[in-house]
Design a protein around this motif. Structure first.
Motif, PDB file in Angstrom:
ATOM      1  N   ALA A  30       0.818  -0.998   0.061  1.00  0.00           N
ATOM      2  CA  ALA A  30       0.011  -0.184  -0.009  1.00  0.00           C
ATOM      3  C   ALA A  30       0.844   1.233  -0.077  1.00  0.00           C
ATOM      4  O   ALA A  30       2.005   1.364   0.794  1.00  0.00           O
ATOM      5  N   ALA A  73      -4.193   7.061  -3.132  1.00  0.00           N
ATOM      6  CA  ALA A  73      -3.506   5.919  -2.678  1.00  0.00           C
ATOM      7  C   ALA A  73      -3.822   4.635  -3.490  1.00  0.00           C
ATOM      8  O   ALA A  73      -4.675   4.302  -4.356  1.00  0.00           O
ATOM      9  N   GLU A 120      -3.078   0.192  -3.894  1.00  0.00           N
ATOM     10  CA  GLU A 120      -2.961  -1.059  -3.070  1.00  0.00           C
ATOM     11  C   GLU A 120      -2.604  -2.032  -4.250  1.00  0.00           C
ATOM     12  O   GLU A 120      -3.206  -2.412  -5.103  1.00  0.00           O
ATOM     13  N   VAL A 172     -11.993   6.927   0.074  1.00  0.00           N
ATOM     14  CA  VAL A 172     -11.526   5.512  -0.054  1.00  0.00           C
ATOM     15  C   VAL A 172     -12.622   4.941  -0.417  1.00  0.00           C
ATOM     16  O   VAL A 172     -13.684   4.880  -0.167  1.00  0.00           O
ATOM     17  N   HIS A 231      -5.782   3.016   4.220  1.00  0.00           N
ATOM     18  CA  HIS A 231      -5.679   4.137   3.282  1.00  0.00           C
ATOM     19  C   HIS A 231      -6.051   5.495   3.574  1.00  0.00           C
ATOM     20  O   HIS A 231      -5.094   6.446   3.117  1.00  0.00           O
TER      21      HIS A 231
END
Length: 185
Positions: free
Chosen positions: A4, A64, A66, A106, A115
């Motif tokens: 992440a 963000a 991942e 998010v 996040h």
């Protein structure tokens, strides 16, 4: 969990940011905003809007990630006077060193994985680098998840509220404020 991270957005991120905004607002904010506001969002040129925001010289847009997926975003910058003013229009002594978290989302399926904290921490560091010493954010009074998140970060209501007309209902927002000296992960 895959790796992440948070990084500054670039123009190629505009479509993913637009998708995340649409999907998150539909999943989490229909009760607050109403169907009419969401229909207007669906018809809007969000990719164009986000392209402009990313390219705007005084804003900081972060994404963000991942693994290979973009999972959230945050928009920050020094707070315009209208955002930091008291209800009577007066400005606090630190108005010129107050940062604004204008948007932090998010995607719900990626929630509770850190996040949002990474986004806020990165945005806070960017705001400090621009000379800000405290931050503010506006959050819907009924958005308990976001209110709880900011409170866990040490941000609390400062007593200022505003009401926005979504075209279908009135959305009451509270202004939260807190330190930019965050160590969220």
């Amino acid at each position: 969990m895959s790796d992440a991270a948070v990084r500054p957005a670039d123009l190629s991120d505009a479509a993913e940011i637009a998708r995340i905004q649409r999907e998150t607002w539909h999943a989490a904010y229909e009760d607050l905003l109403g169907k009419q506001a969401l229909a207007e969002l669906d018809g809007a040129d969000l990719v164009g809007t986000w392209t402009e925001a990313i390219d705007y010289p005084n804003s900081q847009v972060y994404v963000a990630t991942e693994g290979e997926f973009t999972v959230g975003f945050c928009v920050a910058g020094l707070a315009p006077d209208v955002e930091v003013a008291a209800a009577d229009g007066s400005l606090p002594a630190d108005a010129d060193v107050t940062g604004l978290i204008a948007n932090l989302l998010v995607e719900p399926r990626w929630g509770r994985r850190g996040h949002a904290g990474r986004l806020l921490g990165t945005a806070a560091a960017g705001l400090r680098a621009d000379g800000a010493v405290r931050g503010i954010a506006w959050v819907g009074q009924g958005d308990h998840a976001s209110l709880g998140f900011y409170r866990r970060a040490g941000w609390n209501p400062d007593g200022t509220v505003r009401t926005l007309d979504t075209g279908e209902r009135m959305l009451r927002e509270v202004r939260l404020t807190g330190t930019l000296e965050l160590s969220l992960v």
